[in-house]
Design a protein around this motif. Structure first.
Motif, PDB file in Angstrom:
ATOM      1  N   LEU A  78      34.994  29.783  29.534  1.00  0.00           N
ATOM      2  CA  LEU A  78      33.918  30.689  29.970  1.00  0.00           C
ATOM      3  C   LEU A  78      32.714  30.571  29.036  1.00  0.00           C
ATOM      4  N   ALA A  79      32.972  30.505  27.733  1.00  0.00           N
ATOM      5  CA  ALA A  79      31.866  30.381  26.769  1.00  0.00           C
ATOM      6  C   ALA A  79      31.121  29.064  26.976  1.00  0.00           C
ATOM      7  N   VAL A  80      31.857  28.000  27.270  1.00  0.00           N
ATOM      8  CA  VAL A  80      31.237  26.686  27.479  1.00  0.00           C
ATOM      9  C   VAL A  80      30.293  26.726  28.678  1.00  0.00           C
ATOM     10  N   ILE A  81      30.735  27.302  29.772  1.00  0.00           N
ATOM     11  CA  ILE A  81      29.891  27.278  30.976  1.00  0.00           C
ATOM     12  C   ILE A  81      28.750  28.289  30.849  1.00  0.00           C
ATOM     13  N   VAL A 128      48.265  26.449  30.907  1.00  0.00           N
ATOM     14  CA  VAL A 128      47.669  27.674  31.408  1.00  0.00           C
ATOM     15  C   VAL A 128      47.774  27.750  32.936  1.00  0.00           C
ATOM     16  N   GLN A 129      47.581  26.611  33.604  1.00  0.00           N
ATOM     17  CA  GLN A 129      47.687  26.594  35.066  1.00  0.00           C
ATOM     18  C   GLN A 129      49.136  26.653  35.518  1.00  0.00           C
ATOM     19  N   TYR A 130      49.965  25.767  34.943  1.00  0.00           N
ATOM     20  CA  TYR A 130      51.311  25.574  35.487  1.00  0.00           C
ATOM     21  C   TYR A 130      52.236  26.728  35.159  1.00  0.00           C
ATOM     22  N   GLU A 131      51.950  27.459  34.063  1.00  0.00           N
ATOM     23  CA  GLU A 131      52.839  28.555  33.656  1.00  0.00           C
ATOM     24  C   GLU A 131      52.240  29.921  33.976  1.00  0.00           C
ATOM     25  N   PHE A 132      51.197  29.943  34.793  1.00  0.00           N
ATOM     26  CA  PHE A 132      50.519  31.203  35.135  1.00  0.00           C
ATOM     27  C   PHE A 132      51.509  32.255  35.638  1.00  0.00           C
ATOM     28  N   ASP A 133      52.463  31.830  36.471  1.00  0.00           N
ATOM     29  CA  ASP A 133      53.413  32.785  37.059  1.00  0.00           C
ATOM     30  C   ASP A 133      54.390  33.351  36.036  1.00  0.00           C
ATOM     31  N   ALA A 134      54.454  32.744  34.859  1.00  0.00           N
ATOM     32  CA  ALA A 134      55.352  33.266  33.825  1.00  0.00           C
ATOM     33  C   ALA A 134      54.740  34.458  33.095  1.00  0.00           C
ATOM     34  N   LEU A 135      53.456  34.714  33.317  1.00  0.00           N
ATOM     35  CA  LEU A 135      52.809  35.880  32.697  1.00  0.00           C
ATOM     36  C   LEU A 135      53.241  37.169  33.397  1.00  0.00           C
ATOM     37  N   THR A 136      53.153  38.273  32.680  1.00  0.00           N
ATOM     38  CA  THR A 136      53.411  39.580  33.310  1.00  0.00           C
ATOM     39  C   THR A 136      52.288  39.879  34.304  1.00  0.00           C
ATOM     40  N   PRO A 137      52.537  40.769  35.279  1.00  0.00           N
ATOM     41  CA  PRO A 137      51.478  41.104  36.252  1.00  0.00           C
ATOM     42  C   PRO A 137      50.180  41.548  35.583  1.00  0.00           C
ATOM     43  N   ASP A 138      50.260  42.395  34.535  1.00  0.00           N
ATOM     44  CA  ASP A 138      49.043  42.843  33.846  1.00  0.00           C
ATOM     45  C   ASP A 138      48.300  41.668  33.224  1.00  0.00           C
ATOM     46  N   HIS A 139      49.045  40.769  32.627  1.00  0.00           N
ATOM     47  CA  HIS A 139      48.405  39.615  31.981  1.00  0.00           C
ATOM     48  C   HIS A 139      47.816  38.660  33.019  1.00  0.00           C
ATOM     49  N   ARG A 140      48.517  38.503  34.148  1.00  0.00           N
ATOM     50  CA  ARG A 140      47.955  37.668  35.225  1.00  0.00           C
ATOM     51  C   ARG A 140      46.633  38.247  35.704  1.00  0.00           C
ATOM     52  N   ALA A 141      46.583  39.583  35.802  1.00  0.00           N
ATOM     53  CA  ALA A 141      45.340  40.227  36.265  1.00  0.00           C
ATOM     54  C   ALA A 141      44.203  39.975  35.275  1.00  0.00           C
ATOM     55  N   GLU A 142      44.514  40.010  33.977  1.00  0.00           N
ATOM     56  CA  GLU A 142      43.466  39.757  32.976  1.00  0.00           C
ATOM     57  C   GLU A 142      42.949  38.327  33.069  1.00  0.00           C
ATOM     58  N   ILE A 143      43.869  37.386  33.255  1.00  0.00           N
ATOM     59  CA  ILE A 143      43.461  35.974  33.352  1.00  0.00           C
ATOM     60  C   ILE A 143      42.667  35.753  34.638  1.00  0.00           C
ATOM     61  N   ALA A 144      43.110  36.389  35.730  1.00  0.00           N
ATOM     62  CA  ALA A 144      42.372  36.256  36.991  1.00  0.00           C
ATOM     63  C   ALA A 144      40.941  36.766  36.821  1.00  0.00           C
ATOM     64  N   ASP A 145      40.767  37.780  35.971  1.00  0.00           N
ATOM     65  CA  ASP A 145      39.422  38.305  35.741  1.00  0.00           C
ATOM     66  C   ASP A 145      38.551  37.277  35.003  1.00  0.00           C
ATOM     67  N   TYR A 146      39.105  36.564  34.033  1.00  0.00           N
ATOM     68  CA  TYR A 146      38.337  35.482  33.385  1.00  0.00           C
ATOM     69  C   TYR A 146      37.916  34.438  34.427  1.00  0.00           C
ATOM     70  N   ARG A 147      38.843  34.102  35.331  1.00  0.00           N
ATOM     71  CA  ARG A 147      38.524  33.098  36.354  1.00  0.00           C
ATOM     72  C   ARG A 147      37.386  33.573  37.250  1.00  0.00           C
ATOM     73  N   ARG A 148      37.417  34.861  37.596  1.00  0.00           N
ATOM     74  CA  ARG A 148      36.317  35.398  38.406  1.00  0.00           C
ATOM     75  C   ARG A 148      34.999  35.357  37.643  1.00  0.00           C
ATOM     76  N   GLN A 149      35.039  35.601  36.342  1.00  0.00           N
ATOM     77  CA  GLN A 149      33.804  35.550  35.543  1.00  0.00           C
ATOM     78  C   GLN A 149      33.229  34.131  35.519  1.00  0.00           C
ATOM     79  N   ILE A 150      34.106  33.149  35.410  1.00  0.00           N
ATOM     80  CA  ILE A 150      33.644  31.749  35.422  1.00  0.00           C
ATOM     81  C   ILE A 150      33.006  31.427  36.766  1.00  0.00           C
ATOM     82  N   GLU A 151      33.656  31.842  37.849  1.00  0.00           N
ATOM     83  CA  GLU A 151      33.086  31.597  39.182  1.00  0.00           C
ATOM     84  C   GLU A 151      31.748  32.311  39.350  1.00  0.00           C
ATOM     85  N   ARG A 152      31.642  33.498  38.752  1.00  0.00           N
ATOM     86  CA  ARG A 152      30.409  34.269  38.901  1.00  0.00           C
ATOM     87  C   ARG A 152      29.226  33.559  38.235  1.00  0.00           C
ATOM     88  N   VAL A 153      29.469  32.940  37.081  1.00  0.00           N
ATOM     89  CA  VAL A 153      28.389  32.191  36.421  1.00  0.00           C
ATOM     90  C   VAL A 153      27.870  31.105  37.359  1.00  0.00           C
TER      91      VAL A 153
END
Lengths: 216, 216
Positions: A78-81, A128-153
């Motif tokens: 996110l910082a890079v983009i 990070v991609q392949y083990e995404f489902d191994a995260l807890t639901p709360d942690h998946r939601a946090e990571i999904a939010d980073y992905r949305r921020q990258i898309e928003r840029v």
């Protein structure tokens, strides 16, 4: 590269890194080699030269280590983009350029930096991609939010460029995602030992993104 | 869709499928839910309504099941893109069209079908990508060969179109890979419950591929 987190970047641990960084590097190595499920906290402790008890000082679960690797990877991407979006061209300095060239140069820079980051960090990217489902639901939601921020840029840069007549894009969210896919899919196939350099691929992706977005 | 292998396609097992197909569907479900490493042969047998001994009649290892899922997935994806490459437009029948429109229509059809396949089969696609390292070296080599065949179809179509003046592409292997990345990256983020339909995304990808390749 603007962001230089040792656990996310280099293959060899530099001397004098902190125990926390050593631990994250060990986790990345273990997850990359054995997969998250087959890795034990003891594996990671051994690789880091620490006792399992010392690991628990930093992370109470293996999942917490995976989450930290994921957060740092997404923060770095996110910082890079974001940095690239603010500076249309590194050579031209921090001042924004006037005119249409501005938008195209900014997009080119964003895609070049985002692809370079994914090529250089392909090992972390795969975990990070392949083990995404191994995260807890709360942690998946946090990571999904980073992905949305990258898309928003990317969406914001396209939208501003469309308003200025620099881009001709009918489906902004879909096109933003497609451009990012070029970079993100690198983690699946890019190898630093392959025949094509990260720089050449990043340059190609930047040109393809310009073709995808500029008026015919 | 031209290829219709039950284990690779549908969510609900149709009545009257063979034990082999039921077994592959059960493997896909188990791998998708728990990951390859955490899945046991007993899990798969239970889901398929078979005894572990009956599973061994078909597959002597869990890896052999993963390999079969991977082979069928790659064969289906390869068949989809090959069929689309041979038929520029389904509506226009099997005869090749003359002129430049031929190349553009063929590319559009290939990308549309390839993206649709990856959206519809995103669950199998994720398993095949994310568990690639769990295959034996020989099996990884076989799967890598399917991937090269898919890339070759795209490269060949671009090369023929360049010779005819329909495409303007400087880096054929890189551009072929980038176009395929749009479709392949779908397995990471596409959800049948999301706001965008597979058809709309496939149509967008086809248009972006045409922009990436046709002269400015």
């Amino acid at each position: 590269m603007t962001v230089n987190t040792p656990a996310v970047r280099g293959p060899a641990p530099p001397p004098g890194i902190t125990p926390r960084e050593r631990l994250l590097q060990a986790a990345v190595e273990a997850f990359a080699e054995k997969g998250f499920t087959a890795t034990t906290t003891r594996d990671i402790a051994n690789r880091a030269g620490m006792s399992p008890a010392a690991v628990y000082v930093h992370h109470d679960t293996k999942e917490s280590l995976l989450f930290t690797v994921s957060v740092e990877g997404h923060q770095a991407a996110l910082a890079v983009i974001r940095t690239a979006a603010a500076l249309p061209s590194a050579a031209q300095g921090p001042a924004p350029l006037p005119g249409e060239g501005d938008h195209v140069a900014r997009l080119r820079q964003m895609v070049r930096e985002f692809s370079t980051w994914h090529a250089v960090n392909s090992r972390v990217g795969r975990i990070v991609q392949y083990e995404f489902d191994a995260l807890t639901p709360d942690h998946r939601a946090e990571i999904a939010d980073y992905r949305r921020q990258i898309e928003r840029v990317m969406r914001d840069v396209l939208s501003v460029g469309i308003a200025d007549g620099a881009f001709d894009v009918a489906d902004v969210p879909g096109t933003a995602r497609a451009i990012l896919s070029l970079s993100i899919d690198l983690v699946r196939w890019f190898s630093p030992r392959g025949s094509t350099s990260a720089d050449d691929i990043a340059q190609l992706h930047a040109e393809l993104a310009v073709r995808m977005t500029t008026p015919r």
